[in-house]
Design a protein around this motif. Structure first.
Motif, PDB file in Angstrom:
ATOM      1  N   CYS A   1       4.670   2.441   4.520  1.00  0.00           N
ATOM      2  CA  CYS A   1       5.450   1.935   5.647  1.00  0.00           C
ATOM      3  C   CYS A   1       6.753   2.724   5.832  1.00  0.00           C
ATOM      4  N   ALA A   2       7.373   2.509   6.971  1.00  0.00           N
ATOM      5  CA  ALA A   2       8.616   3.213   7.320  1.00  0.00           C
ATOM      6  C   ALA A   2       9.721   2.966   6.299  1.00  0.00           C
ATOM      7  N   ILE A   3       9.803   1.733   5.803  1.00  0.00           N
ATOM      8  CA  ILE A   3      10.862   1.402   4.843  1.00  0.00           C
ATOM      9  C   ILE A   3      10.700   2.221   3.561  1.00  0.00           C
ATOM     10  N   SER A   4       9.481   2.280   3.034  1.00  0.00           N
ATOM     11  CA  SER A   4       9.257   2.996   1.768  1.00  0.00           C
ATOM     12  C   SER A   4       9.534   4.490   1.921  1.00  0.00           C
ATOM     13  N   GLN A   5       9.099   5.059   3.048  1.00  0.00           N
ATOM     14  CA  GLN A   5       9.251   6.496   3.232  1.00  0.00           C
ATOM     15  C   GLN A   5      10.700   6.878   3.546  1.00  0.00           C
ATOM     16  N   SER A   6      11.376   6.072   4.351  1.00  0.00           N
ATOM     17  CA  SER A   6      12.770   6.408   4.656  1.00  0.00           C
ATOM     18  C   SER A   6      13.658   6.151   3.448  1.00  0.00           C
ATOM     19  N   SER A   7      13.302   5.162   2.634  1.00  0.00           N
ATOM     20  CA  SER A   7      14.064   4.917   1.414  1.00  0.00           C
ATOM     21  C   SER A   7      13.964   6.121   0.475  1.00  0.00           C
ATOM     22  N   ALA A   8      12.774   6.729   0.415  1.00  0.00           N
ATOM     23  CA  ALA A   8      12.589   7.918  -0.427  1.00  0.00           C
ATOM     24  C   ALA A   8      13.452   9.071   0.088  1.00  0.00           C
TER      25      ALA A   8
ATOM     26  N   GLY B   1       0.802  -1.226   0.000  1.00  0.00           N
ATOM     27  CA  GLY B   1       0.000   0.000   0.000  1.00  0.00           C
ATOM     28  C   GLY B   1       0.832   1.271   0.000  1.00  0.00           C
ATOM     29  N   ASP B   2       2.112   1.154  -0.331  1.00  0.00           N
ATOM     30  CA  ASP B   2       2.989   2.339  -0.349  1.00  0.00           C
ATOM     31  C   ASP B   2       2.754   3.164  -1.609  1.00  0.00           C
ATOM     32  N   GLU B   3       2.718   4.473  -1.423  1.00  0.00           N
ATOM     33  CA  GLU B   3       2.585   5.399  -2.549  1.00  0.00           C
ATOM     34  C   GLU B   3       3.641   6.476  -2.429  1.00  0.00           C
ATOM     35  N   LEU B   4       4.269   6.786  -3.540  1.00  0.00           N
ATOM     36  CA  LEU B   4       5.285   7.836  -3.543  1.00  0.00           C
ATOM     37  C   LEU B   4       5.198   8.647  -4.828  1.00  0.00           C
ATOM     38  N   THR B   5       5.414   9.950  -4.700  1.00  0.00           N
ATOM     39  CA  THR B   5       5.571  10.805  -5.863  1.00  0.00           C
ATOM     40  C   THR B   5       6.900  11.517  -5.723  1.00  0.00           C
ATOM     41  N   VAL B   6       7.717  11.395  -6.750  1.00  0.00           N
ATOM     42  CA  VAL B   6       9.050  12.018  -6.747  1.00  0.00           C
ATOM     43  C   VAL B   6       9.056  13.169  -7.744  1.00  0.00           C
ATOM     44  N   PHE B   7       9.468  14.341  -7.272  1.00  0.00           N
ATOM     45  CA  PHE B   7       9.548  15.530  -8.126  1.00  0.00           C
ATOM     46  C   PHE B   7      11.005  15.835  -8.415  1.00  0.00           C
ATOM     47  N   LEU B   8      11.304  16.053  -9.679  1.00  0.00           N
ATOM     48  CA  LEU B   8      12.664  16.421 -10.063  1.00  0.00           C
ATOM     49  C   LEU B   8      12.671  17.796 -10.693  1.00  0.00           C
ATOM     50  N   LYS B   9      13.685  18.571 -10.331  1.00  0.00           N
ATOM     51  CA  LYS B   9      13.932  19.813 -11.055  1.00  0.00           C
ATOM     52  C   LYS B   9      15.338  19.724 -11.614  1.00  0.00           C
ATOM     53  N   MET B  10      15.412  19.562 -12.921  1.00  0.00           N
ATOM     54  CA  MET B  10      16.708  19.416 -13.572  1.00  0.00           C
ATOM     55  C   MET B  10      17.232  20.780 -13.996  1.00  0.00           C
ATOM     56  N   ASP B  11      18.546  20.916 -13.916  1.00  0.00           N
ATOM     57  CA  ASP B  11      19.212  22.111 -14.441  1.00  0.00           C
ATOM     58  C   ASP B  11      20.253  21.569 -15.406  1.00  0.00           C
TER      59      ASP B  11
ATOM     60  N   LYS C   1      21.999  18.242 -14.459  1.00  0.00           N
ATOM     61  CA  LYS C   1      22.060  18.036 -13.010  1.00  0.00           C
ATOM     62  C   LYS C   1      20.703  18.084 -12.316  1.00  0.00           C
ATOM     63  N   VAL C   2      20.617  17.332 -11.216  1.00  0.00           N
ATOM     64  CA  VAL C   2      19.432  17.390 -10.375  1.00  0.00           C
ATOM     65  C   VAL C   2      19.577  18.607  -9.464  1.00  0.00           C
ATOM     66  N   ALA C   3      18.902  19.711  -9.856  1.00  0.00           N
ATOM     67  CA  ALA C   3      18.996  20.933  -9.054  1.00  0.00           C
ATOM     68  C   ALA C   3      18.218  20.763  -7.756  1.00  0.00           C
ATOM     69  N   ASP C   4      17.087  20.036  -7.842  1.00  0.00           N
ATOM     70  CA  ASP C   4      16.295  19.811  -6.637  1.00  0.00           C
ATOM     71  C   ASP C   4      15.483  18.529  -6.793  1.00  0.00           C
ATOM     72  N   VAL C   5      15.229  17.891  -5.672  1.00  0.00           N
ATOM     73  CA  VAL C   5      14.409  16.675  -5.678  1.00  0.00           C
ATOM     74  C   VAL C   5      13.578  16.682  -4.405  1.00  0.00           C
ATOM     75  N   LYS C   6      12.309  16.316  -4.545  1.00  0.00           N
ATOM     76  CA  LYS C   6      11.416  16.232  -3.379  1.00  0.00           C
ATOM     77  C   LYS C   6      10.505  15.030  -3.556  1.00  0.00           C
ATOM     78  N   PHE C   7       9.889  14.637  -2.451  1.00  0.00           N
ATOM     79  CA  PHE C   7       8.934  13.535  -2.555  1.00  0.00           C
ATOM     80  C   PHE C   7       7.783  13.751  -1.585  1.00  0.00           C
ATOM     81  N   VAL C   8       6.643  13.200  -1.937  1.00  0.00           N
ATOM     82  CA  VAL C   8       5.532  13.090  -1.006  1.00  0.00           C
ATOM     83  C   VAL C   8       5.035  11.654  -1.100  1.00  0.00           C
ATOM     84  N   GLY C   9       4.347  11.206  -0.063  1.00  0.00           N
ATOM     85  CA  GLY C   9       3.832   9.857  -0.139  1.00  0.00           C
ATOM     86  C   GLY C   9       3.359   9.370   1.200  1.00  0.00           C
ATOM     87  N   GLN C  10       2.898   8.138   1.193  1.00  0.00           N
ATOM     88  CA  GLN C  10       2.487   7.493   2.430  1.00  0.00           C
ATOM     89  C   GLN C  10       2.751   6.010   2.307  1.00  0.00           C
TER      90      GLN C  10
END
Ligand code: ZN
Length: 151
Positions: A65-72, A41-51, A54-63
Motif C-alpha cells: 500500500c501507499a503508506i508502506s511504500q512512502s514510509s520506506a 500484504g506489504d513487502e519491503l526489502t531494505v539494503f544498507l551499505k555501511m561505511d 555510518k550509513v553510506a547508502d540505503v535503498k529499498f524495494v517492495g510492494q
C-alpha cells in the motif's frame, strides 16, 4: 489536528508514493532486512551499505500500500549518512510517533522531519503496521541480515 495539517501530511505521503526516494536494488549491500506485513500484504526489502559507523547508502524495494511504500521512502531519506546511534534514535522516534498513546515530545516531532506525515496513521491502528514495516526491516538490517514479520 487541523484539516490543513492533515492535507499537508497527505501530500507528503502521496509525493513519496509517486516519486519514491532511494528505491531500487543495491549491489553488494553490507546487510539486508526484509519485512512482511501479512495483514495488508506489504513487502519491503531494505539494503544498507555501511561505511564504518555510518550509513553510506540505503535503498529499498517492495510492494504494497501507499503508506508502506512512502514510509520506506521517508525512512531512507531520514537515515542516509547518519551514524548507527542516530539511526537507532530515528527508529525509536518513529515508534513513539506511531505507537505511543501520548502526543510525542516536540524534540521527537522535530527530529523526524517529513516523516511527521506518518503521524496521521495513529488514528488507524490497522495501518500502523504498514507505516512501521520499513523501520522494522531497517532495524533487522542494522542487526545483521534477516527477515521480520509484523505478525
Ligand atoms: Zn499496508
Amino acid at each position: 489536528m487541523s484539516d490543513e495539517l492533515e492535507d499537508l501530511y497527505q501530500d507528503i505521503i502521496l509525493d513519496h508514493h509517486r516519486k519514491p526516494r532511494n528505491r531500487g536494488q543495491m549491489e553488494s549491500p553490507t546487510s539486508v532486512g526484509e519485512g512482511f506485513n501479512p495483514l495488508c500484504g506489504d513487502e519491503l526489502t531494505v539494503f544498507l551499505k555501511m561505511d564504518g559507523d555510518k550509513v553510506a547508502d540505503v535503498k529499498f524495494v517492495g510492494q504494497g500500500c501507499a503508506i508502506s511504500q512512502s514510509s520506506a521512502s521517508l525512512m531512507t531519506q531520514r537515515i542516509k549518512g547518519k551514524t548507527i546511534s542516530e539511526v537507532r534514535t530515528a527508529i525509536a522516534d518513529i515508534k513513539e510517533l506511531l505507537v505511543s498513546e501520548k502526543e510525542p515530545p516536540i524534540a521527537v516531532q522535530e527530529r523526524v522531519g517529513d516523516a511527521i506525515a506518518l503521524k496521521g496513521v495513529r488514528k488507524f491502528p490497522a495501518r500502523v503496521k504498514c507505516a512501521t514495516l520499513a523501520w522494522h526491516a531497517l532495524e533487522t538490517a542494522l542487526g545483521g541480515s534477516g527477515k521480520v514479520s509484523t505478525e
